[in-house]
Design a protein around this motif. Sequence first.
Motif, PDB file in Angstrom:
ATOM      1  N   ALA A  87       0.981  -1.209  -0.042  1.00  0.00           N
ATOM      2  CA  ALA A  87       0.239   0.044   0.139  1.00  0.00           C
ATOM      3  C   ALA A  87       0.867   1.275   0.124  1.00  0.00           C
ATOM      4  CB  ALA A  87      -0.995   0.122   1.160  1.00  0.00           C
ATOM      5  N   VAL A  88       0.277   2.482  -0.542  1.00  0.00           N
ATOM      6  CA  VAL A  88       1.141   3.480  -0.529  1.00  0.00           C
ATOM      7  C   VAL A  88       0.270   4.755  -0.164  1.00  0.00           C
ATOM      8  CG1 VAL A  88       2.242   2.919  -2.716  1.00  0.00           C
ATOM      9  CG2 VAL A  88       0.360   4.058  -3.055  1.00  0.00           C
ATOM     10  N   ASN A  89       0.888   5.913   0.257  1.00  0.00           N
ATOM     11  CA  ASN A  89       0.349   6.903   0.731  1.00  0.00           C
ATOM     12  C   ASN A  89      -0.381   7.659  -0.216  1.00  0.00           C
ATOM     13  OD1 ASN A  89       0.950  10.253   1.107  1.00  0.00           O
ATOM     14  ND2 ASN A  89       0.303   9.304   2.979  1.00  0.00           N
ATOM     15  N   LEU A  90      -1.440   8.335  -0.026  1.00  0.00           N
ATOM     16  CA  LEU A  90      -2.348   8.836  -0.963  1.00  0.00           C
ATOM     17  C   LEU A  90      -1.955   9.847  -1.831  1.00  0.00           C
ATOM     18  CD1 LEU A  90      -5.736   8.981   0.941  1.00  0.00           C
ATOM     19  CD2 LEU A  90      -5.183   7.274  -0.579  1.00  0.00           C
ATOM     20  N   ASP A  91      -0.661  10.601  -1.210  1.00  0.00           N
ATOM     21  CA  ASP A  91      -0.144  11.578  -1.867  1.00  0.00           C
ATOM     22  C   ASP A  91       0.885  11.205  -3.088  1.00  0.00           C
ATOM     23  OD1 ASP A  91      -1.662  13.556  -0.655  1.00  0.00           O
ATOM     24  OD2 ASP A  91      -0.429  13.718   0.945  1.00  0.00           O
ATOM     25  N   ASP A 102       2.318   5.918  10.282  1.00  0.00           N
ATOM     26  CA  ASP A 102       3.313   6.854   9.391  1.00  0.00           C
ATOM     27  C   ASP A 102       3.062   6.844   8.051  1.00  0.00           C
ATOM     28  OD1 ASP A 102       4.660   7.966  11.768  1.00  0.00           O
ATOM     29  OD2 ASP A 102       6.534   6.893  11.313  1.00  0.00           O
ATOM     30  N   LEU A 103       2.557   5.751   7.652  1.00  0.00           N
ATOM     31  CA  LEU A 103       2.013   5.593   6.214  1.00  0.00           C
ATOM     32  C   LEU A 103       0.863   6.447   5.859  1.00  0.00           C
ATOM     33  CD1 LEU A 103       2.226   4.232   3.363  1.00  0.00           C
ATOM     34  CD2 LEU A 103       0.794   2.552   4.230  1.00  0.00           C
ATOM     35  N   VAL A 104       0.017   6.530   6.832  1.00  0.00           N
ATOM     36  CA  VAL A 104      -1.246   7.373   6.479  1.00  0.00           C
ATOM     37  C   VAL A 104      -0.875   8.875   6.618  1.00  0.00           C
ATOM     38  CG1 VAL A 104      -3.465   8.206   7.703  1.00  0.00           C
ATOM     39  CG2 VAL A 104      -2.827   5.766   7.656  1.00  0.00           C
ATOM     40  N   ALA A 105       0.377   9.060   7.572  1.00  0.00           N
ATOM     41  CA  ALA A 105       0.404  10.536   7.785  1.00  0.00           C
ATOM     42  C   ALA A 105       1.502  11.100   6.637  1.00  0.00           C
ATOM     43  CB  ALA A 105       1.158  10.780   8.830  1.00  0.00           C
ATOM     44  N   GLY A 106       2.178  10.231   5.767  1.00  0.00           N
ATOM     45  CA  GLY A 106       3.077  10.472   4.623  1.00  0.00           C
ATOM     46  C   GLY A 106       4.422  10.498   5.334  1.00  0.00           C
ATOM     47  N   ARG A 107       4.694  10.301   6.417  1.00  0.00           N
ATOM     48  CA  ARG A 107       6.091  10.074   6.736  1.00  0.00           C
ATOM     49  C   ARG A 107       7.025   8.924   6.218  1.00  0.00           C
ATOM     50  NH1 ARG A 107       3.547  12.253  11.373  1.00  0.00           N
ATOM     51  NH2 ARG A 107       2.986  10.292  12.179  1.00  0.00           N
ATOM     52  N   ILE A 108       6.374   7.832   5.569  1.00  0.00           N
ATOM     53  CA  ILE A 108       6.865   6.857   4.786  1.00  0.00           C
ATOM     54  C   ILE A 108       5.859   6.828   3.859  1.00  0.00           C
ATOM     55  CG2 ILE A 108       8.059   5.505   6.541  1.00  0.00           C
ATOM     56  CD1 ILE A 108       5.636   3.584   6.570  1.00  0.00           C
ATOM     57  N   GLN A 109       6.400   6.374   2.444  1.00  0.00           N
ATOM     58  CA  GLN A 109       5.605   6.474   1.222  1.00  0.00           C
ATOM     59  C   GLN A 109       5.122   5.083   0.886  1.00  0.00           C
ATOM     60  OE1 GLN A 109       8.797   7.989   1.073  1.00  0.00           O
ATOM     61  NE2 GLN A 109       7.731   9.608   1.967  1.00  0.00           N
ATOM     62  N   LEU A 113      -7.284  -0.088   6.300  1.00  0.00           N
ATOM     63  CA  LEU A 113      -7.177   1.304   6.128  1.00  0.00           C
ATOM     64  C   LEU A 113      -7.642   1.858   4.617  1.00  0.00           C
ATOM     65  CD1 LEU A 113      -3.465   1.609   7.592  1.00  0.00           C
ATOM     66  CD2 LEU A 113      -5.699   2.443   8.577  1.00  0.00           C
ATOM     67  N   SER A 114      -7.129   0.703   3.558  1.00  0.00           N
ATOM     68  CA  SER A 114      -7.566   1.267   2.142  1.00  0.00           C
ATOM     69  C   SER A 114      -8.948   1.115   1.753  1.00  0.00           C
ATOM     70  CB  SER A 114      -6.951   0.085   1.185  1.00  0.00           C
ATOM     71  OG  SER A 114      -7.585  -1.094   1.416  1.00  0.00           O
ATOM     72  N   ARG A 115      -9.524   0.479   2.624  1.00  0.00           N
ATOM     73  CA  ARG A 115     -11.107   0.325   2.583  1.00  0.00           C
ATOM     74  C   ARG A 115     -11.827   1.612   3.102  1.00  0.00           C
ATOM     75  NH1 ARG A 115     -12.469  -6.142   2.665  1.00  0.00           N
ATOM     76  NH2 ARG A 115     -12.035  -6.596   0.312  1.00  0.00           N
ATOM     77  N   GLU A 116     -11.049   2.287   3.915  1.00  0.00           N
ATOM     78  CA  GLU A 116     -11.526   3.509   4.730  1.00  0.00           C
ATOM     79  C   GLU A 116     -10.975   4.760   4.019  1.00  0.00           C
ATOM     80  OE1 GLU A 116      -9.610   3.277   8.609  1.00  0.00           O
ATOM     81  OE2 GLU A 116     -11.188   1.909   9.205  1.00  0.00           O
ATOM     82  N   GLY A 117     -10.271   4.516   3.007  1.00  0.00           N
ATOM     83  CA  GLY A 117      -9.939   5.466   1.813  1.00  0.00           C
ATOM     84  C   GLY A 117      -8.537   6.266   2.747  1.00  0.00           C
ATOM     85  N   ARG A 118      -7.678   5.699   3.639  1.00  0.00           N
ATOM     86  CA  ARG A 118      -6.751   6.342   4.048  1.00  0.00           C
ATOM     87  C   ARG A 118      -5.275   5.873   3.406  1.00  0.00           C
ATOM     88  NH1 ARG A 118      -7.451   5.014  10.179  1.00  0.00           N
ATOM     89  NH2 ARG A 118      -6.078   6.785  10.436  1.00  0.00           N
ATOM     90  N   VAL A 119      -5.361   4.852   2.642  1.00  0.00           N
ATOM     91  CA  VAL A 119      -4.151   4.584   1.765  1.00  0.00           C
ATOM     92  C   VAL A 119      -4.699   3.911   0.829  1.00  0.00           C
ATOM     93  CG1 VAL A 119      -2.792   4.032   4.094  1.00  0.00           C
ATOM     94  CG2 VAL A 119      -3.992   2.218   2.946  1.00  0.00           C
ATOM     95  N   ARG A 120      -3.676   3.691  -0.223  1.00  0.00           N
ATOM     96  CA  ARG A 120      -3.863   3.120  -1.688  1.00  0.00           C
ATOM     97  C   ARG A 120      -3.302   1.750  -1.687  1.00  0.00           C
ATOM     98  NH1 ARG A 120      -1.704   6.955  -5.007  1.00  0.00           N
ATOM     99  NH2 ARG A 120      -3.646   8.203  -4.644  1.00  0.00           N
TER     100      ARG A 120
END
Length: 340
Positions: free
Chosen positions: A147-151, A211-218, A230-237
Amino acid sequence: MRQGRTAPGRGALRRRAALRLAALATPGLGMLGLGTARAQGGDWPNRPVRYVNPYPPSGPTDTLSRLWCARMSEVTGQQFVVENRSGSGGNVGADVIAKSAPDGYTVGLGGIASHAIAPTLYASLPFDPHKDFTLVGGLWQLPNLLAVNLDLPARTVPELIALLKAHPGRYTFGSAGAGTTLHLAGEMFGQMAGVQMVHVPYRGSAPAQLDLVAGRIQMMFDNIPGTLQLSREGRVRPLAVTSLKRSPVAPEIPALSEFLPGFDIVSWTCLSAPAGLPPAMVARMSALSRKALESEALVKAYRDLGAEPWWTSTEDIASYRAAQEARLAPLIRASGARVD
């Protein structure tokens, strides 16, 4: 008259003594046969069984273990009591299993960490992973999820690979710790895709997820249950699962093998016991475990958690373990992970 009465008395005594000996001998032979059958495990289990889980309570591994134990209790009519003995990446619990009496009444969870990774990852172990265990058969396989950060500007695996190749060493991936399947999944991805990432190890999945959700790791490779939520909640991809095939719990997510042929690394587990169990007992354990794993209720419960029931024969799990160790050893050495 006295002599006439004495002779029949002695004959009667002899006959009675012979009858007593015969009566004692027959049950004795029966008990010997029963004792032999019990020693060989033909009636296993005839009392409660201790199941050692080398990981902490409340996590996916604990939940899956308790589901199997509950079903085994129904199948056998005996209680399977879970005892959590966590520490040292599963080695504390594995050592408890290895040093228990080989009577079939202490069993536990083995798997990729203690039986395929630990021999290379650790400079020394309190047990011999090749000689101190009876691996009865497989229990389940649990794929990891990339999974990756949304950004992160990558919505597919090919886009991620292109991004990483354009910026070698810029992006980070997290894991639950050095030498875990989550770390090794990242290392395997880097090698097979020809990309460079920076590994950030955490003390468990939960802080890495934050940290993945927050973008501190990608990016992060994680066991599928937590990150899928987390992905089904739309917080990560979610981009891909690490098993050869797509997961039944998330068939819409592709497998990495669709882009990197042969990519396959999953968290697999097996029923483990001390070395030296009688073959008949091992065969009975395996048959009863298979019956439990084929239960419709257990299959559904496992798949709801992202795991796949995975029965194997005793011979197959032994060869699978050896192949996994041989496959992962070069990856572990190349990663630099080592515990002295």
